[in-house]
Design a protein around this motif. Structure first.
Motif, PDB file in Angstrom:
ATOM      1  N   ALA A 247      21.105  -1.508 -29.119  1.00 30.49           N
ATOM      2  CA  ALA A 247      20.538  -2.737 -29.685  1.00 30.49           C
ATOM      3  C   ALA A 247      21.513  -3.369 -30.671  1.00 30.49           C
ATOM      4  O   ALA A 247      21.740  -4.589 -30.633  1.00 30.49           O
ATOM      5  N   GLU A 248      22.094  -2.572 -31.564  1.00 28.50           N
ATOM      6  CA  GLU A 248      23.017  -3.109 -32.560  1.00 28.50           C
ATOM      7  C   GLU A 248      24.285  -3.643 -31.916  1.00 28.50           C
ATOM      8  O   GLU A 248      24.818  -4.691 -32.319  1.00 28.50           O
ATOM      9  N   GLN A 249      24.794  -2.934 -30.919  1.00 29.37           N
ATOM     10  CA  GLN A 249      25.998  -3.403 -30.219  1.00 29.37           C
ATOM     11  C   GLN A 249      25.725  -4.726 -29.499  1.00 29.37           C
ATOM     12  O   GLN A 249      26.557  -5.639 -29.515  1.00 29.37           O
ATOM     13  N   THR A 250      24.568  -4.823 -28.896  1.00 31.07           N
ATOM     14  CA  THR A 250      24.229  -6.034 -28.144  1.00 31.07           C
ATOM     15  C   THR A 250      24.039  -7.220 -29.082  1.00 31.07           C
ATOM     16  O   THR A 250      24.402  -8.355 -28.744  1.00 31.07           O
ATOM     17  N   LYS A 251      23.482  -6.979 -30.260  1.00 37.86           N
ATOM     18  CA  LYS A 251      23.300  -8.064 -31.231  1.00 37.86           C
ATOM     19  C   LYS A 251      24.632  -8.716 -31.590  1.00 37.86           C
ATOM     20  O   LYS A 251      24.697  -9.925 -31.849  1.00 37.86           O
ATOM     21  N   ARG A 252      25.702  -7.915 -31.611  1.00 37.40           N
ATOM     22  CA  ARG A 252      27.008  -8.442 -32.019  1.00 37.40           C
ATOM     23  C   ARG A 252      27.711  -9.216 -30.906  1.00 37.40           C
ATOM     24  O   ARG A 252      28.714  -9.891 -31.154  1.00 37.40           O
ATOM     25  N   GLN A 253      27.202  -9.139 -29.703  1.00 38.70           N
ATOM     26  CA  GLN A 253      27.810  -9.859 -28.586  1.00 38.70           C
ATOM     27  C   GLN A 253      27.540 -11.357 -28.700  1.00 38.70           C
ATOM     28  O   GLN A 253      26.465 -11.758 -29.122  1.00 38.70           O
ATOM     29  N   ARG A 254      28.520 -12.152 -28.337  1.00 35.71           N
ATOM     30  CA  ARG A 254      28.344 -13.612 -28.306  1.00 35.71           C
ATOM     31  C   ARG A 254      28.019 -14.032 -26.882  1.00 35.71           C
ATOM     32  O   ARG A 254      28.779 -13.742 -25.950  1.00 35.71           O
ATOM     33  N   PRO A 255      26.912 -14.692 -26.692  1.00 38.70           N
ATOM     34  CA  PRO A 255      26.556 -15.091 -25.314  1.00 38.70           C
ATOM     35  C   PRO A 255      27.501 -16.172 -24.798  1.00 38.70           C
ATOM     36  O   PRO A 255      27.955 -17.036 -25.554  1.00 38.70           O
TER      37      PRO A 255
END
Length: 613
Positions: A247-255
């Motif tokens: 979840a934390e790693q995905t939050k940092r991704q830029r769509p």
């Protein structure tokens, strides 16, 4: 926490009370309770029920430029969707979806308890089953009636459909914002990909937008969309669908948003509304009131790159001249030699979110000296040449009002070419006197359909016309004399993908002698090189291909126009018309056709050459 049996009794009591509170005595809609009878034989019959119609618009190369109405993508089974998308939906919208039977009594009790203590309904309580019923059957009912009907029939609804089919219906019917209905349309609009290829972050962002899709979609507010996606990811981790680390790693991704789709939608509002109005007339003739559904696809003549260039040119120029322009409006239309509309700006509000008036088509304004095209065409057609001499001395209308030249010069003799180049009103008036009917006929031949008063006022362009009309006429000159009719569809496909309309170019209709057209083109080129249109002069590399245009300015600077052509730009060449003025027909501060409109025209042509050659 009360036992489920008590919760169920409380919910049923509420179910009985709510219709009474809302003044209803009728039972729930039969369709919401009696599925798979004569009307609903399959789940896809349920999916199609009560679904609206819409049109998805594409540019001439098949690229998305927006939609109007309910537009859907592909209908996808759960097996064709990412598992994390379904998990995100359950985690955020209905955590106990796999446990309840259509009504979550624990969630309902929690929402009621909060409402009692706070005095307002701040929490949901509706299951995905109830939300699906609302989408398909109950969206026209008021809140309390709908809740009563949901509670009355949600369990039966889910029992007959099954949980898998409820999710299938929801994901293929929910609205996600920006005109996208169903998750596949949303994936294609926001991310430029089919729903089957959505990443975890993209799935969380779409699910996060569901409570308020018009405000929370990533095109409307990326920061809020990111925040909502983070809440979805936290819910997924809390439900055990993903780890907290994921979840934390995905939050940092830029769509990777499909930014070009957003830009196209925000720049083509007036064009789409015009196209939709014409589609509606076409569909009414073809289908009457019984349209197949849900989504038609219209491939238009618009070029997304040229539209973006048009908007940049308009916005940059308006910003440069903000002080003199105030709130003045603007319109632009760009045509190819056959009349295909390649770009269209109907006003400052290019997205047409608040302002739906398309000034490129709907406004009728005085063209001023831009109308001299027809005055001098008629002169050429009756035998005059560019070297013919015309009297440009002082002159009056029959009522005694003086006809004034903008440069305040009144030559006793001037060549036809120079009178056109410098827009000499007195010379134009003398060319009009006794020939007004010929001039009006010439304008009509070239596509002007607005009423024209065949009198001396034609010399000064006092009869109102639309920007599209007069730009079409200039396109006739630019293409060598063949009739041009502005059009905006290449083809239209029905919901099954069958072509129901395909544009067929009409047989060439020559309305100007080729020699007269060539002479006028040369005279328009002189206007740009040495006359009132010098601001529009193109760089040498473009100018040598052939370019020309004409300014128009009306009394007290109420209207300012520039209309011209550039050969070889964006293929075979463009003819572009620009108008600037106030909607209330009040004066501007010294804005002439040779200033702001000519600057917009030049900037657009240079941009068009850069992006299209």
């Amino acid at each position: 926490m009360p036992r489920p049996s008590l919760l169920r009794r409380a919910a049923l009591a509420l179910t009985l009370a709510l219709p009474l509170l809302s003044g209803l005595s009728a039972p729930p809609p039969a369709q919401a309770m009696d599925l798979f009878g004569d009307e609903f034989r399959t789940v896809d019959d349920v999916l199609a029920y009560n679904r609206g119609h819409g049109v998805r618009f594409l540019d001439r190369q098949g690229r998305f430029i927006g939609s109007i109405g309910e537009t859907y993508g592909d209908t996808l089974t759960l097996e064709k969707l990412p598992k994390h998308l379904i998990q995100a939906l359950i985690a955020k919208e209905d955590r106990r979806y796999l446990e309840h039977d259509g009504i979550d009594f624990q969630g309902l009790a929690r929402a009621l308890a909060v409402a009692v203590t706070s005095g307002r309904f701040s929490q949901g309580g509706s299951t995905l089953t109830q939300q699906t019923m609302k989408l398909i059957f109950l969206n026209r009912y008021n809140r309390w009636s709908r809740k009563a009907y949901e509670l009355y029939s949600a369990s039966d609804f889910e029992e007959q459909l099954g949980k898998k089919n409820v999710l299938y219906l929801y994901l293929n019917r929910a609205y996600f914002g920006f005109g996208a209905y169903g998750v596949d349309a949303a994936a294609r609009v926001f991310f430029g990909k089919p729903a089957g290829k959505l990443s975890l972050k993209e799935s969380a962002m779409l699910v996060g937008a569901l409570p308020a899709p018009s405000r929370l979609n990533p095109f409307a507010d990326l920061e809020k969309a990111e925040a909502k996606a983070a809440l979805v990811l936290d819910a997924m981790a809390d439900a055990g669908f993903i780890t907290e680390r994921t979840a934390e790693q995905t939050k940092r991704q830029r769509p990777m948003l499909a930014a070009a789709n957003k830009a196209a939608v925000l720049s083509t509002g007036h064009f789409r509304e015009t196209a939709k109005a014409r589609f509606d007339r076409f569909a009414a003739d073809r289908y009457g009131g019984d349209l197949p559904g849900p989504t038609f696809t219209a491939r238009t003549t618009l070029d997304r790159d040229l539209q973006a260039a048009a908007l940049r040119s308009v916005e940059t120029t308006l910003k440069r001249h903000a002080k003199s322009l105030g709130d003045a409006e603007v319109a632009l239309v760009a045509l190819d030699g056959d009349g295909a509309i390649l770009a269209m700006i109907g006003g400052r509000d290019a997205a047409a979110r608040r302002d739906h008036f398309n000034r490129a088509l709907q406004a009728r304004r005085q063209p001023g000296s831009a109308f001299k095209l027809f005055v001098f065409l008629a002169a050429l057609e009756r035998g005059l040449t560019p070297d013919s001499r015309v009297d440009g001395s002082r002159m009056e209308f029959t009522d005694g009002r003086a006809i004034r030249n903008f440069d305040n010069r009144y030559p006793s003799s001037v060549t036809l070419a120079d009178a056109f180049t410098h827009s000499t009103n007195t010379a134009s008036a003398r060319l009009t006197r006794g020939h007004a009917e010929e001039i009006a006929a010439a304008a009509r031949r070239l596509g002007v359909e607005s009423p024209l008063e065949p009198d001396l006022g034609l010399a000064l362009g006092v009869s109102e016309v639309s920007l599209l009309e007069i730009t079409q006429a200039y396109a006739v000159v630019a293409n060598g004399g063949s009739k041009v009719s502005g059009h905006l569809f290449q083809r239209i496909g029905d919901p099954a993908g069958r072509t129901i309309y395909s544009y067929t170019p009409p047989k060439a209709d020559r309305v100007i002698d080729p020699q007269a057209a060539a002479t006028l083109k040369a005279m328009l080129g002189e206007v740009m090189r040495d006359g009132t249109g010098r601001t529009a002069r193109l760089p040498e590399a473009l100018a040598k291909r052939g370019a020309g245009g004409k300014t128009g300015t009306t009394n007290d600077y109420r209207d300012a126009w520039f209309i011209g052509f550039a050969d070889g730009v964006a293929g075979r060449g463009l003819t572009v018309g620009v108008w600037v003025g106030n909607d209330g027909n009040t004066p501007m501060k010294g804005v002439t056709g040779g200033s702001v409109p000519a600057e917009i025209w030049r900037r657009f042509m240079v941009e068009a050459a850069r992006v299209k050659g």
